[in-house]
Design an enzyme around this catalytic site. Structure first.
Site, PDB file in Angstrom:
ATOM      1  N   SER A  64       0.803  -1.239   0.000  1.00  0.00           N
ATOM      2  CA  SER A  64       0.000   0.000   0.000  1.00  0.00           C
ATOM      3  C   SER A  64       0.826   1.274   0.000  1.00  0.00           C
ATOM      4  O   SER A  64       0.273   2.363  -0.196  1.00  0.00           O
ATOM      5  CB  SER A  64      -0.926   0.020   1.209  1.00  0.00           C
ATOM      6  OG  SER A  64      -1.997  -0.840   0.979  1.00  0.00           O
ATOM      7  N   LYS A  67       0.425   3.457  -2.907  1.00  0.00           N
ATOM      8  CA  LYS A  67      -0.805   4.232  -3.150  1.00  0.00           C
ATOM      9  C   LYS A  67      -0.584   5.736  -3.263  1.00  0.00           C
ATOM     10  O   LYS A  67      -1.083   6.357  -4.207  1.00  0.00           O
ATOM     11  CB  LYS A  67      -1.851   3.917  -2.073  1.00  0.00           C
ATOM     12  CG  LYS A  67      -2.403   2.484  -2.162  1.00  0.00           C
ATOM     13  CD  LYS A  67      -3.290   2.168  -0.953  1.00  0.00           C
ATOM     14  CE  LYS A  67      -3.850   0.755  -1.015  1.00  0.00           C
ATOM     15  NZ  LYS A  67      -4.582   0.401   0.227  1.00  0.00           N
ATOM     16  N   TYR A 191      -3.270  -3.261 -10.400  1.00  0.00           N
ATOM     17  CA  TYR A 191      -3.094  -2.729  -9.038  1.00  0.00           C
ATOM     18  C   TYR A 191      -2.205  -3.660  -8.203  1.00  0.00           C
ATOM     19  O   TYR A 191      -1.334  -3.212  -7.446  1.00  0.00           O
ATOM     20  CB  TYR A 191      -4.478  -2.533  -8.388  1.00  0.00           C
ATOM     21  CG  TYR A 191      -4.445  -2.419  -6.888  1.00  0.00           C
ATOM     22  CD1 TYR A 191      -4.017  -1.253  -6.256  1.00  0.00           C
ATOM     23  CD2 TYR A 191      -4.827  -3.504  -6.084  1.00  0.00           C
ATOM     24  CE1 TYR A 191      -3.971  -1.166  -4.877  1.00  0.00           C
ATOM     25  CE2 TYR A 191      -4.789  -3.423  -4.704  1.00  0.00           C
ATOM     26  CZ  TYR A 191      -4.357  -2.258  -4.100  1.00  0.00           C
ATOM     27  OH  TYR A 191      -4.306  -2.176  -2.743  1.00  0.00           O
ATOM     28  N   TYR A 243      -5.171   4.680   7.721  1.00  0.00           N
ATOM     29  CA  TYR A 243      -6.508   4.070   7.771  1.00  0.00           C
ATOM     30  C   TYR A 243      -7.273   4.458   9.033  1.00  0.00           C
ATOM     31  O   TYR A 243      -7.326   5.629   9.388  1.00  0.00           O
ATOM     32  CB  TYR A 243      -6.416   2.550   7.652  1.00  0.00           C
ATOM     33  CG  TYR A 243      -5.541   2.079   6.540  1.00  0.00           C
ATOM     34  CD1 TYR A 243      -5.841   2.412   5.219  1.00  0.00           C
ATOM     35  CD2 TYR A 243      -4.403   1.330   6.786  1.00  0.00           C
ATOM     36  CE1 TYR A 243      -5.037   1.983   4.182  1.00  0.00           C
ATOM     37  CE2 TYR A 243      -3.596   0.893   5.756  1.00  0.00           C
ATOM     38  CZ  TYR A 243      -3.916   1.229   4.459  1.00  0.00           C
ATOM     39  OH  TYR A 243      -3.122   0.819   3.447  1.00  0.00           O
ATOM     40  N   VAL A 261       1.322  -3.644   3.971  1.00  0.00           N
ATOM     41  CA  VAL A 261       1.192  -4.909   4.712  1.00  0.00           C
ATOM     42  C   VAL A 261       2.444  -5.778   4.697  1.00  0.00           C
ATOM     43  O   VAL A 261       2.509  -6.767   5.428  1.00  0.00           O
ATOM     44  CB  VAL A 261      -0.006  -5.781   4.258  1.00  0.00           C
ATOM     45  CG1 VAL A 261      -1.309  -5.274   4.803  1.00  0.00           C
ATOM     46  CG2 VAL A 261      -0.040  -5.956   2.769  1.00  0.00           C
TER      47      VAL A 261
HETATM   48  N1  GLN Z   1      -1.848  -5.413  -1.945  1.00  0.00           N
HETATM   49  C1  GLN Z   1      -2.479  -5.235  -0.681  1.00  0.00           C
HETATM   50  C2  GLN Z   1      -4.004  -5.282  -0.822  1.00  0.00           C
HETATM   51  O1  GLN Z   1      -4.524  -4.700  -1.744  1.00  0.00           O
HETATM   52  C3  GLN Z   1      -2.034  -3.932  -0.086  1.00  0.00           C
HETATM   53  C4  GLN Z   1      -2.662  -3.671   1.233  1.00  0.00           C
HETATM   54  C5  GLN Z   1      -1.803  -2.876   2.169  1.00  0.00           C
HETATM   55  O2  GLN Z   1      -0.590  -2.817   2.072  1.00  0.00           O
HETATM   56  N2  GLN Z   1      -2.443  -2.335   3.187  1.00  0.00           N
HETATM   57  O3  GLN Z   1      -4.681  -5.892  -0.059  1.00  0.00           O
END
Ligand code: GLN
Length: 408
Positions: A64, A67, A191, A243, A261
């Site tokens: 993430s 993003k 993605y 978040y 993550v």
């Molecule tokens: N690729 C992961 C997902 O879309 C990324 C989530 C994250 O790092 N919080 O679930």
């Protein structure tokens, strides 16, 4: 002399090293296979200096943390209007993979939750791009932020794609609202490739430093995205980057940030430094446990909270005195330091309150290190009004901080 910063970072890591709480992300099987003991922290300054401690060269997937950078690319490529029409900027207070959209419009609430990030991925590059070319654009963009060519972890990508039911559900929902206009499977695939880009903690710190350095990579000198885009991205990181713990983070740490993550965590402190940490065990919100502890330490040890009120800067009007006498006398305002709105207001007030009776007025900017746009306009207006009142105004500006027009 040896720099004190690496020693500080070693100590900071030592303080959190024994904390084995949290869990590896296991909804992507390949992530569950990570080495949970890895630990690293890197600081990257806005002039390109890196300080690191721990496993700074270990590669892991960006997840993430991609993003905010993809959001920056979409804003740069498609423009604000097109992106904001499809993705909002309101904190959701929900988990990153929550299946929720704005009630009336069907827009994802922000670009940091998966619904927003999947949509953002579809907006990178021109609308005519093929899915593969869009992924290539995203990887090139991430590489430009990092200042070196990055690649995709194919095994991680395949592993996530096989278990992408939730992201596919989100994408289908976006498609049904007309937010996505393409095949949801293809967008999710793109993605997930974006999330599977391999980085080191060093790379992440440099990427964060590029944001902190108004979009210019401190080492390559590349303007990766525009300044206005950076402001937008940092604002969204500050309000939505963590978040459902964004409020806690904003108050405790106060650095625009983004977690992933795989255990990465970045923070970008505008004008100062890019910070990255890596430790794979996560808390219940999907944020790195030891990464959060490290950021808490950094913020409090070094006063990095963005809302920290700066120590009252030295007065911008260093002196207000008369030079010479008789008809040749001049009123001299010696200014100093970095001048922004509040500083310019002090100057305006000083000039108005002291109402110079001398015909000649001199603004000496020799010791002024910087002056922002607003302050420059205010100072120009002061000069203009003094001239209207019959003063002869001179500006001593050896470093041209005012720009060419006023000096002439
Ligand atoms: N690729 C992961 C997902 O879309 C990324 C989530 C994250 O790092 N919080 O679930």
């Amino acid at each position: 002399m040896k720099s004190i910063i690496p020693d500080y970072l070693d100590e900071a890591l030592a303080r959190v090293a024994s904390d084995a709480s949290g869990q590896l992300a296991d909804y992507i099987p390949e992530l569950a296979a990570a080495d949970p003991t890895r630990l690293a922290a890197v600081f990257a300054t806005t002039d390109g200096r890196l300080y690191g401690a721990g496993d700074v060269d270990t590669e892991f997937t960006i997840q993430s943390i991609s993003k905010p950078f993809a959001y920056a690319m979409a804003l740069d490529d498609a423009g604000f209007e097109a992106v904001l029409a499809k993705v909002g900027v309101e904190p959701s207070g929900e988990a990153f993979n929550q299946i929720s959209l704005e009630r009336d419009t069907g827009r994802p609430l922000n670009p940091m939750i998966n619904a927003g990030a999947i949509t953002v991925h579809s907006l990178v590059g021109s609308m005519q791009l093929t899915a593969a070319d869009r992924v290539a654009r995203v990887i090139d963009g991430l590489s430009a932020f990092a200042g070196r060519p990055l690649g995709v972890d194919e095994a991680m990508c395949a592993s996530e794609m096989e278990n992408a039911h939730r992201n596919l559900a989100i994408a289908h929902m976006l498609r049904s609202h007309g937010v996505l206009t393409e095949d949801p499977t293809v967008v999710v695939d793109g993605y997930i490739r974006q999330c599977s880009v391999r980085v080191t903690t060093r790379d992440l710190a440099m990427m964060a430093a590029t944001l902190a350095n108004h979009g210019v990579n401190p080492v390559t000198g590349d303007q990766v995205v525009g300044e206005r885009v950076v402001r937008q991205v940092l604002s969204v990181m500050a309000t939505c980057g963590m978040y459902d713990t964004a409020g806690d983070w904003a108050t405790q740490v106060g650095i625009p940030a983004k977690s992933g993550v795989a255990g990465g965590l970045i923070g970008a402190l505008p004008g100062q430094v890019g910070i990255a940490t890596f430790s794979p065990r996560l808390d219940a919100h999907g944020n790195s446990v030891r990464g959060i502890s490290l950021f808490e330490q950094f913020s409090s040890d070094m006063g990095l909270h963005v809302m920290e009120v700066p120590a009252t800067t030295r007065t911008v009007v260093r002196a207000n005195r008369t030079r010479g006498s008789g008809a040749g006398a001049a009123r001299v305002f010696e200014l100093q330091g970095g001048i922004r709105f509040a500083g310019a207001e002090r100057i305006v007030r000083e000039v108005v309150d002291s109402a110079p009776s001398e015909t000649r007025v001199v603004f000496d900017l020799t010791l002024v290190s910087s002056i922002d746009d607003v302050a420059r306009r205010m100072l120009r207006e002061v000069v203009y009004r003094l001239r209207l009142d019959g003063h002869h105004v001179e500006i001593a500006d050896p470093d041209s901080v005012m720009g060419a027009r006023v000096r002439a």
